[in-house]
Design a protein around this motif. Structure first.
Motif, short mmCIF file in Angstrom:
data_model
loop_
_atom_site.label_atom_id
_atom_site.label_comp_id
_atom_site.label_asym_id
_atom_site.label_seq_id
_atom_site.Cartn_x
_atom_site.Cartn_y
_atom_site.Cartn_z
N THR A 148 0.77 -1.13 -0.06
CA THR A 148 0.24 0.00 -0.10
C THR A 148 0.94 1.37 0.09
O THR A 148 0.62 2.32 -0.72
CB THR A 148 -1.08 0.18 1.29
N GLY A 149 1.85 1.45 0.82
CA GLY A 149 2.80 2.48 0.93
C GLY A 149 3.55 2.55 -0.57
O GLY A 149 3.65 3.85 -0.79
N LEU A 152 1.91 5.12 -2.97
CA LEU A 152 1.89 6.38 -2.64
C LEU A 152 3.02 6.98 -3.44
O LEU A 152 2.82 8.43 -3.54
CB LEU A 152 2.15 6.49 -1.05
N LEU A 221 8.17 1.20 7.31
CA LEU A 221 6.78 1.13 7.35
C LEU A 221 6.35 -0.37 7.71
O LEU A 221 5.59 -0.41 8.54
CB LEU A 221 6.11 1.56 6.03
N LEU A 228 1.26 5.27 6.88
CA LEU A 228 1.28 5.68 5.56
C LEU A 228 1.09 7.24 5.51
O LEU A 228 1.69 7.92 4.47
CB LEU A 228 -0.04 5.04 5.06
N SER A 232 3.04 10.03 2.94
CA SER A 232 2.20 10.94 2.22
C SER A 232 2.74 12.56 2.30
O SER A 232 2.99 13.34 1.69
CB SER A 232 0.81 10.75 2.40
#
Length: 262
Positions: A148-149, A152, A221, A228, A232
């Motif tokens: 998921t990271g 970004l 992370l 997260l 960002s």
């Protein structure tokens, strides 16, 4: 020096025993190995120059990258030349292909896309043979969170905090076209762990240590040291955050380069 003939040569290499691309006094480098081989092939009777599309750091490998060869005299038989070049190069460097380009071609400026991969595993002590192209993070990581990271990083962001040797005139607002962590289906060996991963990043260009710092941030992370939201905010234009962890070099591979002009 007036060069009249220009050639784009695609190569690959294992960087584990080299101190990077750039020639350095008293150190084994890729540029030195290539130029020494060319001098031998040409019997020191031909004038030439080589220039790489980018300079990889110590222990970083390349699955497909390119150099430009500048010559005063033409190479008449590509097949014979490539056979000799590969025969005399060290075993951890290989030439893949060769084409003639025009005088306007620039191996650095005409590179329109570079794709890097970072090969890694986690949660175990891997076989020592893995060390040349894979980094093993011994702590167990939350890889799903890292996936998921990674997304970004896609898009246009401020990557100044993800680069070493920053300067006032450096280019840090960069666009990443693709960024993802996926199961490793690119490289395999009998001694590899049962499960390993590839962090894949694609864009026009990257700053010094940018990919390794991005990877290091994803490891933090995965260790639940950051969030997260932290990632960002670190990518915002006004961010002054500096990433503190640079992932080891040996897992990083320049996977391919594309050119817009030949």
């Amino acid at each position: 020096m007036n060069y009249n003939y220009f050639y784009l040569i695609t190569i690959q290499y294992l960087g584990f025993r080299y101190h990077g691309w750039q020639k350095q006094p008293q150190l084994k480098t890729l540029h030195l190995a290539i130029d020494k081989t060319l001098n031998f092939i040409f019997d020191r009777k031909k004038t030439f120059k080589t220039l790489a599309t980018g300079r990889t750091d110590a222990m970083v490998s390349a699955n497909e990258t390119a150099i430009e060869l500048f010559m005063e005299e033409p190479i008449l038989d590509f097949g014979v030349f490539l056979e000799q070049f590969n025969y005399y190069l060290p075993q951890d460097i290989r030439v893949l292909s060769m084409v003639e380009v025009d005088a306007e071609f620039n191996v650095i400026q005409d590179a329109t896309m570079k794709e890097y991969v970072y090969v890694f595993s986690h949660g175990q002590k891997a076989h020592p043979f893995c060390a040349s192209i894979m980094t093993t993070f011994r702590d167990a990581l939350d890889v799903e969170l890292m996936k998921t990271g990674a997304k970004l990083f896609e898009g246009t962001h401020n990557f100044k905090g993800y680069c070493s040797k920053v300067s006032e005139n450096g280019k840090y607002i960069r666009t990443i076209d693709f960024c993802e962590i996926e199961d490793n289906k690119m490289f395999s060996a009998s001694f590899f762990p049962d499960t390993s991963y590839v962090f894949k990043v694609r864009g026009e260009g990257f700053g010094h240590n940018q990919i390794r710092m991005m990877m290091g941030t994803l490891v933090r992370l995965g260790n639940n040291e950051i969030t997260l939201d932290y990632i960002s905010k670190s990518l915002e234009v006004e961010s002054t955050e500096v990433m503190e962890y640079i992932a080891p070099a040996s897992g990083l591979i320049l996977n391919k380069v594309e050119f817009g002009h030949k």
